[in-house]
Design an enzyme around this catalytic site. Sequence first.
Site, PDB file in Angstrom:
ATOM      1  N   SER A 113       0.795  -1.254  -0.043  1.00  0.00           N
ATOM      2  CA  SER A 113       0.059   0.073   0.077  1.00  0.00           C
ATOM      3  C   SER A 113       0.862   1.316  -0.023  1.00  0.00           C
ATOM      4  O   SER A 113       1.571   1.488   0.974  1.00  0.00           O
ATOM      5  CB  SER A 113      -0.867  -0.179   1.306  1.00  0.00           C
ATOM      6  N   LYS A 163      -0.877  -0.901  -4.519  1.00  0.00           N
ATOM      7  CA  LYS A 163      -2.202  -0.308  -3.975  1.00  0.00           C
ATOM      8  C   LYS A 163      -1.679   1.283  -3.939  1.00  0.00           C
ATOM      9  O   LYS A 163      -0.616   1.511  -3.447  1.00  0.00           O
ATOM     10  CB  LYS A 163      -2.871  -0.748  -2.724  1.00  0.00           C
ATOM     11  N   LYS A 190      -2.624   4.998  -2.595  1.00  0.00           N
ATOM     12  CA  LYS A 190      -3.648   5.909  -1.774  1.00  0.00           C
ATOM     13  C   LYS A 190      -4.064   7.246  -2.684  1.00  0.00           C
ATOM     14  O   LYS A 190      -3.103   7.567  -3.354  1.00  0.00           O
ATOM     15  CB  LYS A 190      -3.027   6.313  -0.626  1.00  0.00           C
ATOM     16  N   ASP A 236      -7.226   3.063  -3.145  1.00  0.00           N
ATOM     17  CA  ASP A 236      -7.782   3.285  -1.763  1.00  0.00           C
ATOM     18  C   ASP A 236      -7.901   4.771  -1.603  1.00  0.00           C
ATOM     19  O   ASP A 236      -6.989   5.516  -1.477  1.00  0.00           O
ATOM     20  CB  ASP A 236      -7.027   2.590  -0.753  1.00  0.00           C
ATOM     21  N   GLU A 263     -11.085   0.914  -3.427  1.00  0.00           N
ATOM     22  CA  GLU A 263     -11.297   0.634  -2.149  1.00  0.00           C
ATOM     23  C   GLU A 263     -12.242   1.851  -1.252  1.00  0.00           C
ATOM     24  O   GLU A 263     -11.402   2.992  -1.497  1.00  0.00           O
ATOM     25  CB  GLU A 263     -10.142   0.177  -1.535  1.00  0.00           C
ATOM     26  N   ASP A 306     -13.872  -1.235   2.784  1.00  0.00           N
ATOM     27  CA  ASP A 306     -12.900  -1.337   4.036  1.00  0.00           C
ATOM     28  C   ASP A 306     -13.576  -1.027   5.218  1.00  0.00           C
ATOM     29  O   ASP A 306     -14.241  -1.517   6.016  1.00  0.00           O
ATOM     30  CB  ASP A 306     -11.783  -0.733   3.682  1.00  0.00           C
ATOM     31  N   LYS A 356     -10.083  -7.007   7.591  1.00  0.00           N
ATOM     32  CA  LYS A 356      -9.037  -6.550   8.630  1.00  0.00           C
ATOM     33  C   LYS A 356      -9.614  -7.203   9.920  1.00  0.00           C
ATOM     34  O   LYS A 356     -10.723  -6.527  10.518  1.00  0.00           O
ATOM     35  CB  LYS A 356      -8.845  -4.840   8.948  1.00  0.00           C
ATOM     36  N   GLY A 394      -4.537  -4.210   6.125  1.00  0.00           N
ATOM     37  CA  GLY A 394      -3.385  -4.107   6.762  1.00  0.00           C
ATOM     38  C   GLY A 394      -3.613  -2.578   7.710  1.00  0.00           C
ATOM     39  O   GLY A 394      -4.391  -1.811   7.307  1.00  0.00           O
TER      40      GLY A 394
HETATM   41  O1  OSB Z   1      -7.049   2.002   4.185  1.00  0.00           O
HETATM   42  O2  OSB Z   1      -6.060   0.314   4.164  1.00  0.00           O
HETATM   43  C1  OSB Z   1      -6.415   1.203   4.760  1.00  0.00           C
HETATM   44  C2  OSB Z   1      -3.200   1.713   6.748  1.00  0.00           C
HETATM   45  C3  OSB Z   1      -3.712   2.286   8.041  1.00  0.00           C
HETATM   46  C4  OSB Z   1      -5.172   2.561   8.102  1.00  0.00           C
HETATM   47  C5  OSB Z   1      -5.694   2.279   6.992  1.00  0.00           C
HETATM   48  C6  OSB Z   1      -5.275   1.699   5.819  1.00  0.00           C
HETATM   49  C7  OSB Z   1      -3.920   1.422   5.650  1.00  0.00           C
HETATM   50  C8  OSB Z   1      -3.316   0.915   4.654  1.00  0.00           C
HETATM   51  C9  OSB Z   1      -1.886   0.149   4.718  1.00  0.00           C
HETATM   52  O3  OSB Z   1      -3.585   0.872   3.467  1.00  0.00           O
HETATM   53  C10 OSB Z   1      -2.025  -1.283   4.823  1.00  0.00           C
HETATM   54  C11 OSB Z   1      -0.574  -2.095   5.287  1.00  0.00           C
HETATM   55  O4  OSB Z   1      -0.538  -2.313   6.455  1.00  0.00           O
HETATM   56  O5  OSB Z   1       0.476  -2.164   4.581  1.00  0.00           O
HETATM   57 MG    MG Z   2      -8.449   0.943   3.137  1.00  0.00          MG
END
Ligand code: OSB
Ligand code: MG
Length: 376
Positions: free
Chosen positions: A135, A161, A163, A188, A213, A238, A262, A290
């Site tokens: 991510s 992924k 952001k 995401d 996402e 999510d 999660k 995650g």
């Molecule tokens: O939205 O998936 C998410 C990390 C913290 C809070 C929300 C998210 C995330 C990530 C990181 O996208 C995923 C990872 O742990 O590598």
């Molecule tokens: Mg997410």
Amino acid sequence: MRIEDVDLFHICLPYVSPFQTSRWTELDHECVIVRLRADGLSGWGECCATQDAAYSYETVKTNWLILEDFIIPDVLAADLAGPADFEAAVRHITGHPMAKAGMQMALWDLWAQQAGKPLQKLVGGSGDRVAVGVSVGIQPTTEKLLETVDGYLAQGYRRIKLKIKPGRDVNDAAAVRRAHPDLRLQVDANSVYRLEDAERLKAMDDLGLLLIEQPLAEDDIIDHAKLQPQLKTPICLDESITSATHTRWALELGACRIINIKPARVGGIAEAIRIHDYCRARNVPVWMGGMLETGIGRASNVAVASLPGFTLPGDISASARYYAEDVIAEPFELNADSTLSVPTGPGLGVKVRPEVLRRVTRRRKTFGKHADAPLD
Ligand code: OSB
Ligand code: MG
């Protein structure tokens, strides 16, 4: 099983680089680590709330508060033979899934150790490795994003992924797609858009994304159900999915076609398994999300991600993607096929390093019989 002692550690572990999403930025991983002691064994868990109540209403301090005032007294008073006992004991506490999930993780670690099995076997997983991706947080510029993605691809990650946020969405995703025509790519939004932004989201429909996402608000399954038919790209929820019931609502309404699981967000591993089973029975793909966990939470996520319905790569990268130094002895490393290996030792199968834990702990408290017992 009777729990003798509970230790809470509020830790702060710096990330190797800042992690920026559409709505918040994290510089280090603050979280509450739970240690349980029973029958000469130690079980470890991690509560995954962020510092700032942005991803959900929970924070590091609410995790601590709910554990101290409600969950720990329940755990010390009960005889907990399995997950159903724990869920029954904390059912009177409304909400606070991450606080509950951290405690439940430590209990699963103990139950699996008592059974002499790795957590993977206790949850019903199989196979020696799970497919993973990275991510990638929002970068200062699109050029920097392309460089960052190249870096992860060079390390062997085969799914990326991104952001995204308004102004850093269509162009960024298109630039990465141009540079990597065959890459498994997804985005995401962390709840930053509204239904009125549908045109912006449609503009990403021809980029061959695996999924988009959580485009809309965390409590908005209804508008997601209005958005999904307008998009070719599957929506994956999510933040909106906090239970198996929400999963059913979202799928019945057509709000998404893929579910991010999660365990932390849904109150623990037991509910994560129920969501997995529900989706698998309906051929809905799921994948492991995650929360930038330490090696403790990562070990748990890897084990759960080995259940058969996790058919898309998870957000569970190697330890070095997050931390220069983790709290566990043997960091998770990326295999050449973009997988992480599932721990095979009893319980979570990782060893916590007391000296590192001590160094990163800001606050510690012990509850139960031996309130002042040493760390190791
Ligand atoms: O939205 O998936 C998410 C990390 C913290 C809070 C929300 C998210 C995330 C990530 C990181 O996208 C995923 C990872 O742990 O590598
Ligand atoms: Mg997410």
